[in-house]
Design a protein around this motif. Structure first.
Motif, PDB file in Angstrom:
ATOM      1  N   UNK A  19     -10.081  -5.711  16.464  1.00  0.00           N
ATOM      2  CA  UNK A  19      -8.976  -4.904  16.982  1.00  0.00           C
ATOM      3  C   UNK A  19      -9.127  -3.446  16.565  1.00  0.00           C
ATOM      4  N   UNK A  20      -9.521  -3.236  15.341  1.00  0.00           N
ATOM      5  CA  UNK A  20      -9.740  -1.872  14.841  1.00  0.00           C
ATOM      6  C   UNK A  20     -10.851  -1.182  15.633  1.00  0.00           C
ATOM      7  N   UNK A  21     -11.941  -1.911  15.845  1.00  0.00           N
ATOM      8  CA  UNK A  21     -13.091  -1.335  16.562  1.00  0.00           C
ATOM      9  C   UNK A  21     -12.761  -0.991  18.009  1.00  0.00           C
ATOM     10  N   UNK A  26      -2.199  -0.584  15.011  1.00  0.00           N
ATOM     11  CA  UNK A  26      -1.841  -1.535  13.961  1.00  0.00           C
ATOM     12  C   UNK A  26      -0.421  -2.049  14.090  1.00  0.00           C
ATOM     13  N   UNK A  27       0.425  -1.395  14.890  1.00  0.00           N
ATOM     14  CA  UNK A  27       1.774  -1.877  15.157  1.00  0.00           C
ATOM     15  C   UNK A  27       1.878  -2.609  16.489  1.00  0.00           C
ATOM     16  N   UNK A  28       0.759  -2.868  17.132  1.00  0.00           N
ATOM     17  CA  UNK A  28       0.765  -3.553  18.432  1.00  0.00           C
ATOM     18  C   UNK A  28       1.377  -4.947  18.284  1.00  0.00           C
ATOM     19  N   UNK A  61       3.061  -8.683   5.535  1.00  0.00           N
ATOM     20  CA  UNK A  61       2.721  -7.372   4.978  1.00  0.00           C
ATOM     21  C   UNK A  61       1.568  -7.455   3.995  1.00  0.00           C
ATOM     22  N   UNK A  62       1.517  -8.512   3.229  1.00  0.00           N
ATOM     23  CA  UNK A  62       0.403  -8.683   2.296  1.00  0.00           C
ATOM     24  C   UNK A  62      -0.929  -8.642   3.049  1.00  0.00           C
ATOM     25  N   UNK A  68      -8.147  -4.782   7.510  1.00  0.00           N
ATOM     26  CA  UNK A  68      -8.718  -3.556   8.060  1.00  0.00           C
ATOM     27  C   UNK A  68      -7.777  -2.365   8.155  1.00  0.00           C
ATOM     28  N   UNK A  69      -6.569  -2.566   8.683  1.00  0.00           N
ATOM     29  CA  UNK A  69      -5.691  -1.431   8.941  1.00  0.00           C
ATOM     30  C   UNK A  69      -4.982  -0.903   7.694  1.00  0.00           C
TER      31      UNK A  69
END
Length: 176
Positions: A19-21, A26-28, A61-62, A68-69
């Protein structure tokens, strides 16, 4: 990547990297949902059905911060996702997958049926257990031998224990 990963048993951290790539935010919603499913799956794999919402938010959250994000997600976003997801069930006990709740309700109904059927009580002796051990080429431990005496009681009994404690071997003996 999250829904494909969830359906195919791919670890969340791998999905998060993908997802990062491909520049997913990150809030999607798909990421938050992926985190919720990942955390609920872990909780249920540990033998729990319902996860308290506050614990779910903390665990989401942990992992969001760990992978990654490295981003914190607000409890309101997580809660909104939980309460709007048609695959999740929420009540005063917490959150669960609907299929898990359905499976448990079905199991309860089947247990009710089983417990209403008259059962012929069996008398068990030490020599019976010795004979079964000989037939199956096993040696039962003290707690396993005790479980044979459950046959002398009416109703439903549960045989529990961790992996490798002999539940399957004991059940083979009980049904012999």
């Amino acid at each position: 990547p999250y829904s494909v990963g969830y359906k195919n048993g791919i670890r969340f951290c791998v999905c998060d990297k993908i997802a990062y790539d491909i520049k997913i935010d990150f809030y999607a919603d798909c990421r938050i949902k992926g985190l919720i499913y990942y955390v609920l799956n872990q909780y249920q794999n540990a033998g729990n059905t319902f996860m308290p919402v506050d614990l779910l938010c903390k665990k989401v959250n942990y992992y969001s911060l760990k992978y990654t994000f490295h981003a914190k997600i607000g409890y309101v976003l997580i809660s909104n996702m939980v309460f709007s997801d048609p695959a999740l069930y929420c009540d005063e006990y917490g959150v669960s997958f609907k299929y898990t709740v359905s499976d448990e309700e079905q199991a309860i109904e089947e247990i009710k049926i089983l417990s209403s059927v008259p059962v012929k009580k069996e008398t068990v002796s030490e020599s019976d257990i010795d004979r079964i051990e000989h037939e199956l080429c096993v040696t039962y431990g003290k707690s396993q031998r005790k479980s044979f005496y459950l046959m002398e009681k009416a109703g439903i009994s549960l045989l529990i224990g961790g992996p490798g404690t002999g539940k399957t071997t004991t059940i083979k003996g009980l049904t012999t």
